[in-house]
Write a protein that holds these residues in place. Structure first.
Motif, short mmCIF file in Angstrom:
data_model
loop_
_atom_site.label_atom_id
_atom_site.label_comp_id
_atom_site.label_asym_id
_atom_site.label_seq_id
_atom_site.Cartn_x
_atom_site.Cartn_y
_atom_site.Cartn_z
N ALA A 263 0.96 -1.12 0.05
CA ALA A 263 -0.14 0.07 0.06
C ALA A 263 0.89 1.13 -0.11
O ALA A 263 0.46 2.18 -0.60
N SER A 264 1.99 1.24 0.83
CA SER A 264 2.85 2.53 0.79
C SER A 264 3.42 2.62 -0.46
O SER A 264 3.45 3.72 -1.09
N LEU A 265 3.77 1.58 -1.32
CA LEU A 265 4.38 1.81 -2.57
C LEU A 265 3.47 2.29 -3.68
O LEU A 265 3.65 3.07 -4.36
N VAL A 266 2.14 1.80 -3.66
CA VAL A 266 1.20 2.14 -4.45
C VAL A 266 0.68 3.51 -4.43
O VAL A 266 0.61 4.39 -5.28
N ILE A 267 0.74 3.91 -3.13
CA ILE A 267 0.24 5.30 -2.74
C ILE A 267 1.31 6.30 -3.12
O ILE A 267 0.96 7.40 -3.41
N LEU A 268 2.67 5.97 -2.85
CA LEU A 268 3.82 6.88 -3.25
C LEU A 268 3.64 7.02 -4.66
O LEU A 268 4.09 8.21 -5.29
N CYS A 269 3.52 5.90 -5.33
CA CYS A 269 3.39 5.98 -7.14
C CYS A 269 2.22 7.34 -7.34
O CYS A 269 2.58 7.92 -8.24
N ASP A 270 1.17 6.93 -6.70
CA ASP A 270 0.04 7.85 -7.07
C ASP A 270 0.68 9.26 -6.92
O ASP A 270 0.07 10.38 -7.38
N ILE A 271 1.18 9.65 -5.55
CA ILE A 271 1.69 10.88 -5.02
C ILE A 271 2.51 11.54 -6.10
O ILE A 271 2.51 12.78 -6.51
N LEU A 277 9.68 9.93 -13.09
CA LEU A 277 9.50 8.71 -12.57
C LEU A 277 10.85 8.28 -11.83
O LEU A 277 10.92 7.41 -11.12
N GLU A 278 11.88 8.95 -11.94
CA GLU A 278 13.22 8.33 -11.69
C GLU A 278 13.23 8.66 -10.00
O GLU A 278 13.89 7.95 -9.21
N LEU A 279 12.30 9.61 -9.53
CA LEU A 279 12.37 9.86 -8.01
C LEU A 279 11.72 8.45 -7.68
O LEU A 279 12.00 7.95 -6.24
N LEU A 280 10.78 7.86 -8.14
CA LEU A 280 9.85 6.82 -7.44
C LEU A 280 10.88 5.38 -7.66
O LEU A 280 11.24 4.87 -6.90
N SER A 303 14.19 -5.08 9.33
CA SER A 303 14.35 -5.12 7.63
C SER A 303 13.13 -4.33 7.21
O SER A 303 13.34 -3.48 6.17
N SER A 304 12.13 -4.65 7.63
CA SER A 304 11.08 -4.13 7.05
C SER A 304 10.84 -2.56 7.24
O SER A 304 10.51 -1.85 6.62
N GLU A 305 11.24 -2.13 8.45
CA GLU A 305 11.27 -0.57 8.67
C GLU A 305 12.39 -0.04 8.12
O GLU A 305 12.07 1.12 7.66
N LEU A 306 13.50 -0.78 7.67
CA LEU A 306 14.51 -0.06 6.78
C LEU A 306 14.00 -0.20 5.28
O LEU A 306 14.31 0.91 4.77
N PHE A 307 13.20 -0.97 5.19
CA PHE A 307 12.62 -0.90 3.58
C PHE A 307 11.61 0.51 3.68
O PHE A 307 11.92 1.19 2.66
N LEU A 308 10.92 0.60 4.54
CA LEU A 308 9.93 1.77 4.56
C LEU A 308 10.80 3.15 4.71
O LEU A 308 10.76 4.18 3.92
N MET A 309 11.88 3.12 5.37
CA MET A 309 12.86 4.51 5.40
C MET A 309 13.48 4.63 4.35
O MET A 309 13.28 5.90 3.64
N GLY A 310 13.97 3.58 3.17
CA GLY A 310 14.32 4.03 1.80
C GLY A 310 13.27 4.25 1.07
O GLY A 310 13.43 5.39 0.34
N LEU A 311 12.25 4.14 1.28
CA LEU A 311 10.94 4.10 0.27
C LEU A 311 10.52 5.68 0.71
O LEU A 311 9.95 6.33 -0.46
N PHE A 312 10.38 6.11 1.65
CA PHE A 312 10.12 7.35 2.20
C PHE A 312 11.16 8.44 2.13
O PHE A 312 10.80 9.69 2.44
N SER A 313 12.36 8.11 1.63
CA SER A 313 13.61 8.99 1.67
C SER A 313 13.33 9.96 0.77
O SER A 313 14.14 11.13 0.91
N LEU A 314 12.62 10.12 -0.07
CA LEU A 314 12.32 11.28 -1.25
C LEU A 314 10.85 11.58 -1.05
O LEU A 314 10.33 12.65 -1.98
N VAL A 315 10.03 11.22 0.13
CA VAL A 315 8.79 11.74 0.09
C VAL A 315 8.44 13.20 0.25
O VAL A 315 7.70 13.55 -0.15
#
Length: 410
Positions: A263-271, A277-280, A303-315
């Motif tokens: 869900a975090s990934l899909v929502i970030l793609c929409d945001i 696209l390179e930001l995503l 590891s799951s929290e670290l994944f979210l950290m990287g995913l949100f690093s450009l939010v």
């Protein structure tokens, strides 16, 4: 011996990625030097794994130019970058002529202009100019004096949006640098409503105390999320022999951890649909790489929290608000929020390691890798796997990618 490699995006005037410059270094014990035999390196690691099917801009040293056997890369996928002049220049002209006859696209450095090497202009497809320190008037003068209308000009070291805009106005065709990831904060009124709504959903999905019933309700209230979840769970990726038509059934199959990540990934793609696209792609590569390094730094349980950290690093760039403002509203773990806001902790050290690697700052990367006891022999494999997973995710959830055929040197 071992190899580390990374890539740096090259954009067109629409801020779409048309290729990646490849940066390679070779390791002997724990020391690195830039790799001259880059052709063999790319063949070894696999070109498509690194560039996702886009063109590879490959810097070539003088010795490699003089070796007829050293370039064995597919010419349609490669742009050869020659950024320094050879002495005597006739050797360079002959080498360039051979490369052109072999079908390669050539990008030459600004030495062609400075030395007024008119014989090379006929062979060049791209002229690459380091714009650091140049005024817009100086940039425009270089473009206006191009001797061949079919030559494209590539602006290198474009690090801010102001530099991008100046180079754009000057007439550059291609742009290399990290201007696309420069934070630009806008007022609340200027932030599109759909982004604010998506942020609210993102907050709800990542609540620590959320239950499946709440997740079910949140997703069912969002038509886009509902459609994408059912499309995802019924895709060939899962290979189910039956059709899943219920949101709750999909949640049960995925589990809480995976549904939050999805869900975090899909929502970030929409945001980020109004951003490059390179930001995503960069967010996803960072997320995958942070997760991959987790066991080596004693954070496998996180590891799951670290994944979210990287995913949100450009939010902050995707949304147009400061990272602190966003983190104040996000129900993420304190370690993640602190790291993303720049505070020094173990999470932040890992993020810094990934950021230095991403930018090809291998000296700083090695310093962090030594402190964190990273196994350097695993780095390239982790990076390539992270790139591949990012490409796969964007194919599932992201906008259409730029095809290889979208760019030719002439």
């Amino acid at each position: 011996m071992g190899i580390i490699t990374t890539r740096q995006p090259i954009f067109d005037r629409k801020q779409e990625v048309v290729g990646y410059e490849v940066c390679c270094a070779i390791r002997s014990d724990r020391l690195f030097a830039f790799e001259n035999e880059i052709g063999n390196t790319l063949l070894l690691i696999g070109l498509n794994r690194l560039t996702g099917g886009k063109r590879a801009f490959v810097p070539v040293m003088g010795e490699m130019l003089l070796n007829d056997d050293s370039l064995s890369l597919p010419e349609l996928s490669i742009v050869i970058e020659i950024l320094k002049c050879l002495d005597p220049v006739d050797i360079l002209i002959d080498a360039c002529a051979k490369l052109k006859s072999a079908g390669y696209t050539l990008a030459l450095g600004d030495f062609v202009i400075r030395k007024n090497l008119s014989s090379l202009f006929d062979l060049a497809d791209i002229i690459k100019i380091d714009i650091a320190g140049l005024t817009i008037e100086e940039e425009r003068a270089l473009i206006d004096n191009r001797p061949n209308g079919s030559i494209k000009f590539l602006a290198a070291r474009v690090e801010t949006m102001e530099q991008f805009e100046d180079s754009f106005k000057a007439g550059f065709d291609l742009f290399q640098g990290y201007f696309f990831s420069e934070p630009i904060v806008v007022s609340g009124r200027e932030i599109p409503g759909y982004k604010l709504n998506h942020l609210r959903v993102l907050n709800e999905v990542n609540r620590k105390d959320i239950e499946f019933g709440d997740l079910d309700k949140i997703i069912r209230q969002d038509v886009t999320l509902s459609y994408k979840l059912l499309n995802f769970i019924n895709s060939a990726f899962f290979g189910l022999r039956y059709n899943v038509s219920s949101i709750r059934h999909a949640l049960d199959l995925l589990g809480e951890r995976e549904i939050k990540r999805w869900a975090s990934l899909v929502i970030l793609c929409d945001i980020g649909k109004d951003k490059p696209l390179e930001l995503l792609a960069a967010s996803l590569v960072r997320a995958n790489l942070c997760e991959a390094f987790a066991p080596q730094v004693g954070l496998e349980a996180k590891s799951s929290e670290l994944f979210l950290m990287g995913l949100f690093s450009l939010v902050d760039i995707l949304v147009g608000r400061t990272m602190k403002d966003i983190m104040d509203e996000m129900p993420l773990a304190t370690d993640i929020k602190s790291a993303l806001c720049g505070e020094d902790n173990k999470f932040r050290k890992l993020l810094n390691l990934v950021l230095h690697y991403e930018r090809g700052d291998f000296e700083s990367f090695l310093r962090y890798a030594s402190e964190m006891d990273i196994n350097l022999g695993t780095v390239t494999d982790h990076y390539l796997a992270s790139v591949e997973r990012a490409e796969e995710a964007l194919q599932l959830y992201g906008p259409q990618k730029v095809s290889l055929g979208a760019f030719r040197g002439n």
